[in-house]
Motif scaffolding. Structure first.
Motif, PDB file in Angstrom:
ATOM      1  N   LEU A   1      45.654  24.481  46.091  1.00 29.94           N
ATOM      2  CA  LEU A   1      46.442  25.419  46.884  1.00 29.94           C
ATOM      3  C   LEU A   1      45.460  26.410  47.498  1.00 29.94           C
ATOM      4  CD1 LEU A   1      49.072  26.866  47.802  1.00 29.94           C
ATOM      5  CD2 LEU A   1      49.037  28.080  45.608  1.00 29.94           C
ATOM      6  N   GLN A   2      45.387  26.419  48.832  1.00 35.75           N
ATOM      7  CA  GLN A   2      44.472  27.329  49.536  1.00 35.75           C
ATOM      8  C   GLN A   2      45.253  28.538  50.036  1.00 35.75           C
ATOM      9  OE1 GLN A   2      42.619  24.722  52.493  1.00 35.75           O
ATOM     10  NE2 GLN A   2      40.978  24.259  51.058  1.00 35.75           N
ATOM     11  N   ILE A   3      44.731  29.701  49.724  1.00 40.94           N
ATOM     12  CA  ILE A   3      45.464  30.945  49.932  1.00 40.94           C
ATOM     13  C   ILE A   3      44.738  31.866  50.905  1.00 40.94           C
ATOM     14  CG2 ILE A   3      46.312  33.030  48.751  1.00 40.94           C
ATOM     15  CD1 ILE A   3      46.109  31.084  46.126  1.00 40.94           C
ATOM     16  N   GLY A   4      45.456  32.384  51.872  1.00 37.70           N
ATOM     17  CA  GLY A   4      44.924  33.413  52.773  1.00 37.70           C
ATOM     18  C   GLY A   4      45.716  34.697  52.558  1.00 37.70           C
ATOM     19  N   ILE A   5      45.008  35.790  52.338  1.00 31.40           N
ATOM     20  CA  ILE A   5      45.647  37.087  52.054  1.00 31.40           C
ATOM     21  C   ILE A   5      45.489  38.014  53.259  1.00 31.40           C
ATOM     22  CG2 ILE A   5      45.605  39.108  50.513  1.00 31.40           C
ATOM     23  CD1 ILE A   5      46.559  36.575  49.141  1.00 31.40           C
ATOM     24  N   LYS A   6      46.503  38.846  53.525  1.00 29.04           N
ATOM     25  CA  LYS A   6      46.426  39.833  54.612  1.00 29.04           C
ATOM     26  C   LYS A   6      46.887  41.201  54.089  1.00 29.04           C
ATOM     27  CE  LYS A   6      51.074  38.931  56.432  1.00 29.04           C
ATOM     28  NZ  LYS A   6      51.879  38.533  57.596  1.00 29.04           N
ATOM     29  N   ASN A   7      46.658  42.222  54.920  1.00 32.77           N
ATOM     30  CA  ASN A   7      47.054  43.599  54.581  1.00 32.77           C
ATOM     31  C   ASN A   7      46.514  44.032  53.218  1.00 32.77           C
ATOM     32  OD1 ASN A   7      48.582  43.538  56.971  1.00 32.77           O
ATOM     33  ND2 ASN A   7      50.398  42.804  55.887  1.00 32.77           N
ATOM     34  N   TYR A   8      45.263  43.628  52.962  1.00 33.76           N
ATOM     35  CA  TYR A   8      44.628  43.955  51.686  1.00 33.76           C
ATOM     36  C   TYR A   8      43.216  44.442  51.961  1.00 33.76           C
ATOM     37  CZ  TYR A   8      45.826  43.426  46.726  1.00 33.76           C
ATOM     38  OH  TYR A   8      46.221  43.664  45.431  1.00 33.76           O
ATOM     39  N   ASP A   9      42.889  45.604  51.464  1.00 29.50           N
ATOM     40  CA  ASP A   9      41.550  46.168  51.619  1.00 29.50           C
ATOM     41  C   ASP A   9      40.798  45.972  50.310  1.00 29.50           C
ATOM     42  OD1 ASP A   9      39.257  47.748  51.858  1.00 29.50           O
ATOM     43  OD2 ASP A   9      40.252  49.236  53.115  1.00 29.50           O
ATOM     44  N   THR A  10      39.821  45.065  50.323  1.00 24.60           N
ATOM     45  CA  THR A  10      39.104  44.737  49.083  1.00 24.60           C
ATOM     46  C   THR A  10      38.271  45.900  48.561  1.00 24.60           C
ATOM     47  OG1 THR A  10      37.314  43.748  50.403  1.00 24.60           O
ATOM     48  CG2 THR A  10      39.009  42.255  49.558  1.00 24.60           C
ATOM     49  N   LYS A  11      38.041  46.888  49.408  1.00 24.54           N
ATOM     50  CA  LYS A  11      37.269  48.056  48.962  1.00 24.54           C
ATOM     51  C   LYS A  11      38.164  49.135  48.348  1.00 24.54           C
ATOM     52  CE  LYS A  11      33.508  47.423  52.286  1.00 24.54           C
ATOM     53  NZ  LYS A  11      32.814  47.977  53.478  1.00 24.54           N
ATOM     54  N   LYS A  12      39.393  49.225  48.851  1.00 23.56           N
ATOM     55  CA  LYS A  12      40.293  50.282  48.380  1.00 23.56           C
ATOM     56  C   LYS A  12      41.373  49.776  47.418  1.00 23.56           C
ATOM     57  CE  LYS A  12      39.830  53.124  52.585  1.00 23.56           C
ATOM     58  NZ  LYS A  12      40.560  53.667  53.756  1.00 23.56           N
ATOM     59  N   ASP A  13      41.975  48.630  47.760  1.00 23.50           N
ATOM     60  CA  ASP A  13      43.071  48.121  46.933  1.00 23.50           C
ATOM     61  C   ASP A  13      42.546  47.480  45.646  1.00 23.50           C
ATOM     62  OD1 ASP A  13      45.094  48.866  48.721  1.00 23.50           O
ATOM     63  OD2 ASP A  13      44.778  47.064  49.920  1.00 23.50           O
ATOM     64  N   LYS A  14      43.346  47.555  44.624  1.00 22.11           N
ATOM     65  CA  LYS A  14      42.971  47.008  43.327  1.00 22.11           C
ATOM     66  C   LYS A  14      42.908  45.485  43.382  1.00 22.11           C
ATOM     67  CE  LYS A  14      44.343  47.160  38.465  1.00 22.11           C
ATOM     68  NZ  LYS A  14      45.412  47.572  37.516  1.00 22.11           N
ATOM     69  N   MET A  15      41.815  44.931  42.861  1.00 27.92           N
ATOM     70  CA  MET A  15      41.685  43.477  42.786  1.00 27.92           C
ATOM     71  C   MET A  15      42.710  42.943  41.787  1.00 27.92           C
ATOM     72  SD  MET A  15      39.272  42.760  44.857  1.00 27.92           S
ATOM     73  CE  MET A  15      38.388  43.932  45.855  1.00 27.92           C
ATOM     74  N   PHE A  16      43.187  41.731  42.019  1.00 26.99           N
ATOM     75  CA  PHE A  16      44.136  41.175  41.072  1.00 26.99           C
ATOM     76  C   PHE A  16      43.584  39.915  40.426  1.00 26.99           C
ATOM     77  CE2 PHE A  16      45.411  39.521  45.283  1.00 26.99           C
ATOM     78  CZ  PHE A  16      45.372  38.157  45.040  1.00 26.99           C
ATOM     79  N   SER A  17      44.009  39.694  39.216  1.00 26.03           N
ATOM     80  CA  SER A  17      43.574  38.521  38.472  1.00 26.03           C
ATOM     81  C   SER A  17      44.626  38.210  37.416  1.00 26.03           C
ATOM     82  CB  SER A  17      42.222  38.788  37.797  1.00 26.03           C
ATOM     83  OG  SER A  17      41.848  37.681  37.000  1.00 26.03           O
ATOM     84  N   GLY A  18      44.945  36.945  37.266  1.00 29.58           N
ATOM     85  CA  GLY A  18      45.916  36.579  36.241  1.00 29.58           C
ATOM     86  C   GLY A  18      45.875  35.093  35.949  1.00 29.58           C
ATOM     87  N   THR A  19      46.310  34.727  34.765  1.00 32.65           N
ATOM     88  CA  THR A  19      46.388  33.312  34.394  1.00 32.65           C
ATOM     89  C   THR A  19      47.826  32.961  34.040  1.00 32.65           C
ATOM     90  OG1 THR A  19      45.875  33.814  32.078  1.00 32.65           O
ATOM     91  CG2 THR A  19      44.031  33.216  33.503  1.00 32.65           C
TER      92      THR A  19
END
Length: 226
Positions: free
Chosen positions: A43-61
């Motif tokens: 599954l290939q995912i493209g993200i928008k409206n997200y600032d990798t410098k300001k917004d919190k990174m997400f991670s989950g299993t």
């Protein structure tokens, strides 16, 4: 049926028809030219409206309903009891003494981490592993999952074979393997649905943060589903 209802009750962004056609196309393409290995489906995912410098990174299993690939390579880092069980089931296993032989050398540890998809570690030694191996497994994103003496080792391995990790790092495009081309179409769709649901749940603005979704087998072109 339950999985389809669960998904489409949550969102009308994707239809059953779209997913069916996309997965059918992926499987059809993979059968056109047989490979010497089993192609994964990503599954290939493209993200928008997200600032990798300001917004919190997400991670989950999360655990998918169907095993992603049977030939997942797993090793047990164990105490005597767990190593004995691993040997019985033909699972690669290493004791603390085996790990000490790496002598904290970065290259051999990196190679060791690359050899396996997942590690399991006995609860009695898991805290010792960073002291013995250094940060190598952690850096590779393969720090061991906990294995207790109440766990059934085969069942635990089955869970790991069905587990995915969705993580946003520094780039807004990434992929996660959710199945393989030898799986039944229905099982691929089930895994796909749960994966997308989980992704949406991790995002700050849910579907508003999704720019695009594609599925792709290892050797073929991606198919757009959103």
């Amino acid at each position: 049926f339950f999985f389809l209802n669960y998904f489409f009750n949550m969102s009308s962004k994707l239809s059953n028809k779209i997913l069916n056609e996309a997965v059918s196309l992926i499987l059809s393409r993979s059968q056109t030219k047989q490979r010497k290995f089993t192609e994964s489906i990503e599954l290939q995912i493209g993200i928008k409206n997200y600032d990798t410098k300001k917004d919190k990174m997400f991670s989950g299993t999360t655990i998918l309903p169907n095993i992603i690939k049977e030939n997942t390579k797993i090793a047990v880092l164990g105490d005597a009891a767990h190593i004995s069980q691993a040997v019985t089931y033909g699972i690669d296993s290493y004791s603390i003494d085996d790990l000490k032989k790496f002598n904290k050398q970065k290259k051999p540890i990196k190679k060791f981490a690359k050899k396996y998809d997942f590690f399991l570690a006995s609860d009695s030694i898991i805290k010792t592993i960073p002291r013995v191996l250094g940060p190598g497994l952690n850096k590779a994103g393969k720090f061991p999952s906990l294995l207790t003496h109440d766990d059934e080792i085969v069942k635990k391995i089955s869970i790991l074979k069905s587990m995915i990790k969705i993580e946003l790092k520094k780039v807004l495009c990434f992929g996660v393997v959710i199945g393989n081309v030898k799986m039944d179409k229905e099982k691929i769709i089930q895994n796909l649905i749960i994966s997308i649901n989980f992704l949406v749940s991790l995002l700050k603005k849910n579907w508003q943060n999704i720019k695009s979704l594609h599925i792709k087998s290892t050797m073929n072109k991606p198919v757009k589903i959103y």
